[in-house]
Design a protein around this motif. Structure first.
Motif, PDB file in Angstrom:
ATOM      1  N   LEU A  27     -12.413  -3.489 -53.754  1.00 52.73           N
ATOM      2  CA  LEU A  27     -13.809  -3.174 -54.064  1.00 52.73           C
ATOM      3  C   LEU A  27     -14.771  -4.172 -53.412  1.00 52.73           C
ATOM      4  O   LEU A  27     -15.845  -3.786 -52.931  1.00 52.73           O
ATOM      5  N   GLU A  28     -14.392  -5.442 -53.378  1.00 55.81           N
ATOM      6  CA  GLU A  28     -15.213  -6.440 -52.684  1.00 55.81           C
ATOM      7  C   GLU A  28     -15.307  -6.125 -51.200  1.00 55.81           C
ATOM      8  O   GLU A  28     -16.370  -6.286 -50.598  1.00 55.81           O
ATOM      9  N   THR A  29     -14.205  -5.700 -50.604  1.00 59.26           N
ATOM     10  CA  THR A  29     -14.205  -5.353 -49.190  1.00 59.26           C
ATOM     11  C   THR A  29     -15.122  -4.157 -48.929  1.00 59.26           C
ATOM     12  O   THR A  29     -15.888  -4.152 -47.959  1.00 59.26           O
ATOM     13  N   ILE A  30     -15.061  -3.167 -49.795  1.00 56.77           N
ATOM     14  CA  ILE A  30     -15.942  -1.994 -49.648  1.00 56.77           C
ATOM     15  C   ILE A  30     -17.404  -2.413 -49.779  1.00 56.77           C
ATOM     16  O   ILE A  30     -18.255  -1.990 -48.988  1.00 56.77           O
ATOM     17  N   PHE A  31     -17.704  -3.261 -50.755  1.00 57.28           N
ATOM     18  CA  PHE A  31     -19.080  -3.747 -50.931  1.00 57.28           C
ATOM     19  C   PHE A  31     -19.544  -4.542 -49.711  1.00 57.28           C
ATOM     20  O   PHE A  31     -20.681  -4.383 -49.249  1.00 57.28           O
ATOM     21  N   ALA A  32     -18.667  -5.379 -49.168  1.00 60.92           N
ATOM     22  CA  ALA A  32     -19.029  -6.172 -47.989  1.00 60.92           C
ATOM     23  C   ALA A  32     -19.266  -5.278 -46.780  1.00 60.92           C
ATOM     24  O   ALA A  32     -20.213  -5.509 -46.005  1.00 60.92           O
ATOM     25  N   LEU A  33     -18.446  -4.263 -46.605  1.00 57.60           N
ATOM     26  CA  LEU A  33     -18.670  -3.328 -45.497  1.00 57.60           C
ATOM     27  C   LEU A  33     -19.985  -2.581 -45.668  1.00 57.60           C
ATOM     28  O   LEU A  33     -20.696  -2.332 -44.692  1.00 57.60           O
ATOM     29  N   TRP A  34     -20.330  -2.252 -46.919  1.00 58.76           N
ATOM     30  CA  TRP A  34     -21.610  -1.614 -47.178  1.00 58.76           C
ATOM     31  C   TRP A  34     -22.765  -2.549 -46.819  1.00 58.76           C
ATOM     32  O   TRP A  34     -23.762  -2.125 -46.251  1.00 58.76           O
ATOM     33  N   LEU A  35     -22.617  -3.838 -47.156  1.00 62.95           N
ATOM     34  CA  LEU A  35     -23.658  -4.807 -46.798  1.00 62.95           C
ATOM     35  C   LEU A  35     -23.799  -4.937 -45.285  1.00 62.95           C
ATOM     36  O   LEU A  35     -24.904  -5.015 -44.762  1.00 62.95           O
ATOM     37  N   ILE A  36     -22.666  -4.964 -44.592  1.00 62.12           N
ATOM     38  CA  ILE A  36     -22.700  -5.161 -43.141  1.00 62.12           C
ATOM     39  C   ILE A  36     -23.254  -3.936 -42.430  1.00 62.12           C
ATOM     40  O   ILE A  36     -24.186  -4.029 -41.631  1.00 62.12           O
ATOM     41  N   PHE A  37     -22.686  -2.778 -42.733  1.00 63.39           N
ATOM     42  CA  PHE A  37     -23.072  -1.564 -41.997  1.00 63.39           C
ATOM     43  C   PHE A  37     -24.291  -0.860 -42.599  1.00 63.39           C
ATOM     44  O   PHE A  37     -24.907  -0.034 -41.936  1.00 63.39           O
ATOM     45  N   GLY A  38     -24.642  -1.201 -43.824  1.00 56.61           N
ATOM     46  CA  GLY A  38     -25.806  -0.586 -44.449  1.00 56.61           C
ATOM     47  C   GLY A  38     -26.992  -1.523 -44.541  1.00 56.61           C
ATOM     48  O   GLY A  38     -27.946  -1.246 -45.260  1.00 56.61           O
ATOM     49  N   ALA A  39     -26.938  -2.624 -43.806  1.00 54.84           N
ATOM     50  CA  ALA A  39     -28.001  -3.622 -43.897  1.00 54.84           C
ATOM     51  C   ALA A  39     -29.348  -3.064 -43.470  1.00 54.84           C
ATOM     52  O   ALA A  39     -30.382  -3.408 -44.055  1.00 54.84           O
ATOM     53  N   VAL A  40     -29.365  -2.192 -42.475  1.00 51.22           N
ATOM     54  CA  VAL A  40     -30.630  -1.610 -42.017  1.00 51.22           C
ATOM     55  C   VAL A  40     -31.242  -0.770 -43.126  1.00 51.22           C
ATOM     56  O   VAL A  40     -32.435  -0.880 -43.429  1.00 51.22           O
ATOM     57  N   GLY A  41     -30.431   0.060 -43.769  1.00 54.33           N
ATOM     58  CA  GLY A  41     -30.930   0.895 -44.859  1.00 54.33           C
ATOM     59  C   GLY A  41     -31.380   0.081 -46.056  1.00 54.33           C
ATOM     60  O   GLY A  41     -32.391   0.398 -46.689  1.00 54.33           O
ATOM     61  N   ILE A  42     -30.642  -0.975 -46.378  1.00 45.91           N
ATOM     62  CA  ILE A  42     -31.032  -1.827 -47.499  1.00 45.91           C
ATOM     63  C   ILE A  42     -32.370  -2.493 -47.204  1.00 45.91           C
ATOM     64  O   ILE A  42     -33.267  -2.527 -48.055  1.00 45.91           O
ATOM     65  N   ALA A  43     -32.513  -3.018 -45.981  1.00 48.61           N
ATOM     66  CA  ALA A  43     -33.764  -3.684 -45.607  1.00 48.61           C
ATOM     67  C   ALA A  43     -34.933  -2.696 -45.606  1.00 48.61           C
ATOM     68  O   ALA A  43     -36.043  -3.032 -46.036  1.00 48.61           O
ATOM     69  N   LYS A  44     -34.705  -1.476 -45.130  1.00 47.31           N
ATOM     70  CA  LYS A  44     -35.778  -0.469 -45.138  1.00 47.31           C
ATOM     71  C   LYS A  44     -36.158  -0.078 -46.561  1.00 47.31           C
ATOM     72  O   LYS A  44     -37.338   0.125 -46.863  1.00 47.31           O
ATOM     73  N   THR A  45     -35.174   0.027 -47.439  1.00 45.64           N
ATOM     74  CA  THR A  45     -35.455   0.346 -48.833  1.00 45.64           C
ATOM     75  C   THR A  45     -36.283  -0.762 -49.485  1.00 45.64           C
ATOM     76  O   THR A  45     -37.258  -0.489 -50.197  1.00 45.64           O
ATOM     77  N   LEU A  46     -35.903  -2.003 -49.233  1.00 41.88           N
ATOM     78  CA  LEU A  46     -36.677  -3.119 -49.774  1.00 41.88           C
ATOM     79  C   LEU A  46     -38.092  -3.135 -49.207  1.00 41.88           C
ATOM     80  O   LEU A  46     -39.050  -3.442 -49.916  1.00 41.88           O
ATOM     81  N   ALA A  47     -38.245  -2.793 -47.925  1.00 43.36           N
ATOM     82  CA  ALA A  47     -39.575  -2.752 -47.311  1.00 43.36           C
ATOM     83  C   ALA A  47     -40.425  -1.654 -47.943  1.00 43.36           C
ATOM     84  O   ALA A  47     -41.621  -1.859 -48.192  1.00 43.36           O
ATOM     85  N   SER A  48     -39.826  -0.505 -48.226  1.00 45.95           N
ATOM     86  CA  SER A  48     -40.608   0.570 -48.847  1.00 45.95           C
ATOM     87  C   SER A  48     -40.998   0.217 -50.275  1.00 45.95           C
ATOM     88  O   SER A  48     -42.093   0.519 -50.722  1.00 45.95           O
ATOM     89  N   VAL A  49     -40.115  -0.471 -51.000  1.00 44.88           N
ATOM     90  CA  VAL A  49     -40.449  -0.912 -52.350  1.00 44.88           C
ATOM     91  C   VAL A  49     -41.539  -1.978 -52.291  1.00 44.88           C
ATOM     92  O   VAL A  49     -42.475  -1.988 -53.099  1.00 44.88           O
ATOM     93  N   ARG A  50     -41.439  -2.873 -51.320  1.00 48.55           N
ATOM     94  CA  ARG A  50     -42.434  -3.925 -51.157  1.00 48.55           C
ATOM     95  C   ARG A  50     -43.799  -3.341 -50.787  1.00 48.55           C
ATOM     96  O   ARG A  50     -44.829  -3.850 -51.228  1.00 48.55           O
ATOM     97  N   ASP A  51     -43.824  -2.293 -49.991  1.00 51.48           N
ATOM     98  CA  ASP A  51     -45.090  -1.668 -49.593  1.00 51.48           C
ATOM     99  C   ASP A  51     -45.771  -0.976 -50.768  1.00 51.48           C
ATOM    100  O   ASP A  51     -46.993  -0.855 -50.781  1.00 51.48           O
ATOM    101  N   ARG A  52     -45.009  -0.533 -51.748  1.00 53.27           N
ATOM    102  CA  ARG A  52     -45.583   0.122 -52.924  1.00 53.27           C
ATOM    103  C   ARG A  52     -46.283  -0.874 -53.845  1.00 53.27           C
ATOM    104  O   ARG A  52     -47.139  -0.510 -54.611  1.00 53.27           O
ATOM    105  N   GLU A  53     -45.862  -2.138 -53.790  1.00 54.38           N
ATOM    106  CA  GLU A  53     -46.431  -3.158 -54.691  1.00 54.38           C
ATOM    107  C   GLU A  53     -47.784  -3.577 -54.289  1.00 54.38           C
ATOM    108  O   GLU A  53     -48.437  -3.561 -53.459  1.00 54.38           O
TER     109      GLU A  53
END
Length: 174
Positions: free
Chosen positions: A148-174
């Protein structure tokens, strides 16, 4: 983006790192050390298992929730522009990738250890055993946790663009 924004971003990243450390390092160790207390009482087990992880978890949550309060204590004076806002997304993506590589390095080493232990006990040591090798619940849980840690780490590595975009959209709403 000025120094305050950049410092608050680093503060949030460090808070996320602390929370990840709680779930991947402190909590499993605390639970395994507290298992003997389960024979005495469930309350004592909960106290010994989760109390050591509570303070780092609380600090991590506070770092994520109140980064500008900490930043304003660290940086006095005028806000000086250091980075344009377009680089914020790239910096966050890099930070999530680095966190992912940190987690995957730990999880893969754990997974290799537990699978090697299982392989040694099951296959290589079989001619010398009179009984069938049974994987202990502790080792089974550690193998599942490492997967499960490996799956989470792969999600962090390969999904970093999506995570950063999600945080940017949440930040823009504030």
């Amino acid at each position: 983006m000025d120094y305050r924004d950049f410092t608050s971003l680093l503060t949030r990243i460090f808070g996320a790192f602390m929370i990840a450390n709680v779930f991947f390092f402190y909590l499993p160790g605390s639970i395994s050390n507290a298992l003997p207390a389960l024979k005495l009482s469930f309350g004592i087990f909960i106290f010994h298992a989760f109390l050591p992880s509570a303070l780092p978890l609380l600090v991590g949550i506070l770092l994520i929730k109140f980064p500008y309060t900490i930043t304003n204590k660290l940086i006095k004076g005028e806000a000086i522009s250091v980075l344009p806002n377009q680089y914020l997304l790239q910096i966050e993506r890099i930070a999530f990738c680095v966190l992912g590589f940190f987690v995957i390095s730990r999880s893969l080493s754990d997974l290799a250890y537990y699978l090697a232990t299982y392989y040694w006990g099951h296959h290589l040591n079989a001619p010398f055993q009179t009984e069938q090798y049974i994987l202990s619940p502790d080792h089974f849980g550690n193998i599942i946790g490492a997967i499960l840690e490996t799956i989470f780490a792969l999600w962090l590595i390969f999904g970093a663009v999506g995570i950063a975009k999600t945080l940017a959209s949440v930040r823009d709403r504030e």
